[in-house]
Design a protein around this motif. Sequence first.
Motif, PDB file in Angstrom:
ATOM      1  N   GLU A  95     -20.684  36.980  36.634  1.00 57.02           N
ATOM      2  CA  GLU A  95     -19.357  36.534  36.214  1.00 57.02           C
ATOM      3  C   GLU A  95     -18.762  37.537  35.228  1.00 57.02           C
ATOM      4  O   GLU A  95     -19.490  38.295  34.600  1.00 57.02           O
ATOM      5  CB  GLU A  95     -19.432  35.143  35.575  1.00 57.02           C
ATOM      6  CG  GLU A  95     -19.531  34.006  36.576  1.00 57.02           C
ATOM      7  CD  GLU A  95     -18.273  33.860  37.439  1.00 57.02           C
ATOM      8  OE1 GLU A  95     -17.236  34.507  37.117  1.00 57.02           O
ATOM      9  OE2 GLU A  95     -18.342  33.139  38.446  1.00 57.02           O
ATOM     10  N   HIS A 149     -29.081  35.727  34.066  1.00 55.40           N
ATOM     11  CA  HIS A 149     -29.038  37.136  33.703  1.00 55.40           C
ATOM     12  C   HIS A 149     -30.304  37.506  32.925  1.00 55.40           C
ATOM     13  O   HIS A 149     -30.666  36.831  31.963  1.00 55.40           O
ATOM     14  CB  HIS A 149     -27.792  37.420  32.852  1.00 55.40           C
ATOM     15  CG  HIS A 149     -27.690  38.830  32.384  1.00 55.40           C
ATOM     16  ND1 HIS A 149     -27.456  39.168  31.081  1.00 55.40           N
ATOM     17  CD2 HIS A 149     -27.803  40.008  33.062  1.00 55.40           C
ATOM     18  CE1 HIS A 149     -27.423  40.474  30.948  1.00 55.40           C
ATOM     19  NE2 HIS A 149     -27.633  41.010  32.145  1.00 55.40           N
ATOM     20  N   PRO A 176     -24.867  40.603  35.005  1.00 54.98           N
ATOM     21  CA  PRO A 176     -24.231  39.289  34.989  1.00 54.98           C
ATOM     22  C   PRO A 176     -23.116  39.269  36.024  1.00 54.98           C
ATOM     23  O   PRO A 176     -22.276  40.174  36.059  1.00 54.98           O
ATOM     24  CB  PRO A 176     -23.699  39.160  33.556  1.00 54.98           C
ATOM     25  CG  PRO A 176     -23.602  40.549  33.047  1.00 54.98           C
ATOM     26  CD  PRO A 176     -24.649  41.344  33.754  1.00 54.98           C
ATOM     27  N   ARG A 202     -22.081  31.775  30.178  1.00 56.52           N
ATOM     28  CA  ARG A 202     -22.811  32.987  30.542  1.00 56.52           C
ATOM     29  C   ARG A 202     -23.565  32.781  31.856  1.00 56.52           C
ATOM     30  O   ARG A 202     -23.805  31.635  32.275  1.00 56.52           O
ATOM     31  CB  ARG A 202     -23.817  33.358  29.448  1.00 56.52           C
ATOM     32  CG  ARG A 202     -25.026  32.431  29.393  1.00 56.52           C
ATOM     33  CD  ARG A 202     -25.881  32.656  28.164  1.00 56.52           C
ATOM     34  NE  ARG A 202     -27.093  31.862  28.184  1.00 56.52           N
ATOM     35  CZ  ARG A 202     -27.164  30.592  27.841  1.00 56.52           C
ATOM     36  NH1 ARG A 202     -26.064  29.943  27.479  1.00 56.52           N
ATOM     37  NH2 ARG A 202     -28.311  29.938  27.879  1.00 56.52           N
ATOM     38  N   ASP A 203     -23.936  33.896  32.491  1.00 60.64           N
ATOM     39  CA  ASP A 203     -24.818  33.848  33.677  1.00 60.64           C
ATOM     40  C   ASP A 203     -26.202  33.486  33.183  1.00 60.64           C
ATOM     41  O   ASP A 203     -26.922  34.314  32.611  1.00 60.64           O
ATOM     42  CB  ASP A 203     -24.812  35.202  34.384  1.00 60.64           C
ATOM     43  CG  ASP A 203     -25.723  35.229  35.607  1.00 60.64           C
ATOM     44  OD1 ASP A 203     -26.356  34.204  35.906  1.00 60.64           O
ATOM     45  OD2 ASP A 203     -25.801  36.295  36.249  1.00 60.64           O
TER      46      ASP A 203
END
Length: 593
Positions: A526, A583, A524, A579-580
């Motif tokens: 971020e 991912h 991920p 969230r990413d």
Amino acid sequence: MNPAYWPSDRRAPLPPVQPWSGASEALVQSAESPWVTPAELSGFETTPTYAETRTFLTRLAEASPLVRLFEYGYSAEGRPLTLVIASADHRHTQARLDGTAKDKGPIRVFVECGIHPGEIDGKDAGLMLLRDIVTNDRASLLEGCDWYFVPVLNPDGHERRSAYSRPNQRGPREQGWRASAQGLNLNRDFIKAHSPEMRAILSLLQRIDPHLFVDLHVTDGLDYQYDITFGFQDPLYSASPAISGWLESTYRPQVSTHMEALGHLPGPLILAADDRKPELGLTLPAFPPRFSHGYGDLRHLPTVLVENHSLKPVRQRVLGTYALMEGTLRVATEHDTALRHALTKDRARREPEPVLTWEMAPKPVRTVTFHPIASEFYESAASGAQEVRWLGTPLPAVEAPVLGSTPAERIARPRGYWVPSSEFDVLDRLRVHGVEMELAADWIEESVDMLRLKDLTLAHGVSERRVVFRAEVAGIERRQERFAPGSAFVTTDQPLGDLAIHMLEPVCADSLFAQGYVAGMLDPVEYLEAYVIAPMAEEMMETDPELRAEFQAKLAADNAFAADPMARLRWFYLRSPYRDERHMLYPVARCSA
């Protein structure tokens, strides 16, 4: 090795060897012959260096128009890679190399040696057979057949010569090293194509497009009576059933008969279920495409893996390899129509539900007639365990169980795949293998299936310069995706469609994902800061009772998780809209049929 621990004039202890003589011994020329090969000249005690090998081949090419030499690339250390072509009409072979062939021409047989340079019997047998073709003793083998011969695929490993390369092999005196200069086992490189040697071979295979491919090795493990064993992807597992049928019903019996007539005992490809426990029987699993014959099966190229028996004397092994190669050229020519038909049939075949992964079958898949050597067990002070001691005494044939594989995961055959232009390594390797692709000139938007992965695991340590990945598919998401110019659509409706599936489906054992070439979605991008995520997580629990219950269950079940503040906060982050989103979203898109 420190000679204080093992004297330099001693060889590793090997089991007793059975006496042997055979009609193939008449093939050996005396030291007085002008065409005696370097191995014959030494009584097969030595094998020539790469330079000496090329010198002998150059003499042959200068002496006869039947033989030509080509350089098809360079090794990692800059050595030229040598191809020998034996043909009665080199107009066909030159057109193949130039990519201008217009007619089907003679049957084409491709033989490679020295992918593991310590296992070099094929090179010395090939020099003898080429010599006999040039001196007209075997020139008839080229009537209707072109023979493409690579004497040493891995010359850098070949020149790393030592008396201590293979302690379990009976000659020659010095042997090459198994790996390339990059430390790669090239017979694990067929799919990932990491080495210059493999890339050169793959390019050569595309240009020549052989009807039959033979890969020559020397094996170890069990002791048994066979001097030469050979096999292919078993018909039980084959993605090329017509080819496997031809290999099993035509190639195997006819080549075996030819070898037996020359005094050799050929056998099936043999692997022990457990080297320490021969009583457990044999194993023959579905081989992944990192190996030549697994690769050839997916490419719909008839591929024979030859494993000479390392405990037999090198002279016997080389002569047996000569017999196998001679028999191969004959059977390919005599049965060329059936062989061509099998290739055409399998290359047109589109398996509706290809197998992606295999697992061990719960019981033996068959029995096989096996010619064993007697053994006993003893308590080893070194290992502290019961070890096998081979006694050198032939035993009567037995029916041995063969442990094998069974399909674990299948899919409905996709129409194709979209590979984003950003996945440079994937696109590069598809090109290297000759997989057909249609490149997007503009942005493309399409409804596709995207795979969300889970349960990522990494291999313990490095294998073949790669960290191996494994993951399961958590789910399939139907999404509208945009693909940039330069992205490629890979149809599975092509002769290499099965190969493309195994390269692009992430769960396949040798997929480009499994070998670490598709990894950008694993991290991920971020990050989270506790002063923001902690109050947000507390609010999430207050407003969502189901989420709170799931979190509490995770705490109760996983002590390490419960003790890790950042892991706890990351759990909430991954369930938040911050969230990413990509991912663990595998970037290669699957297109439904």
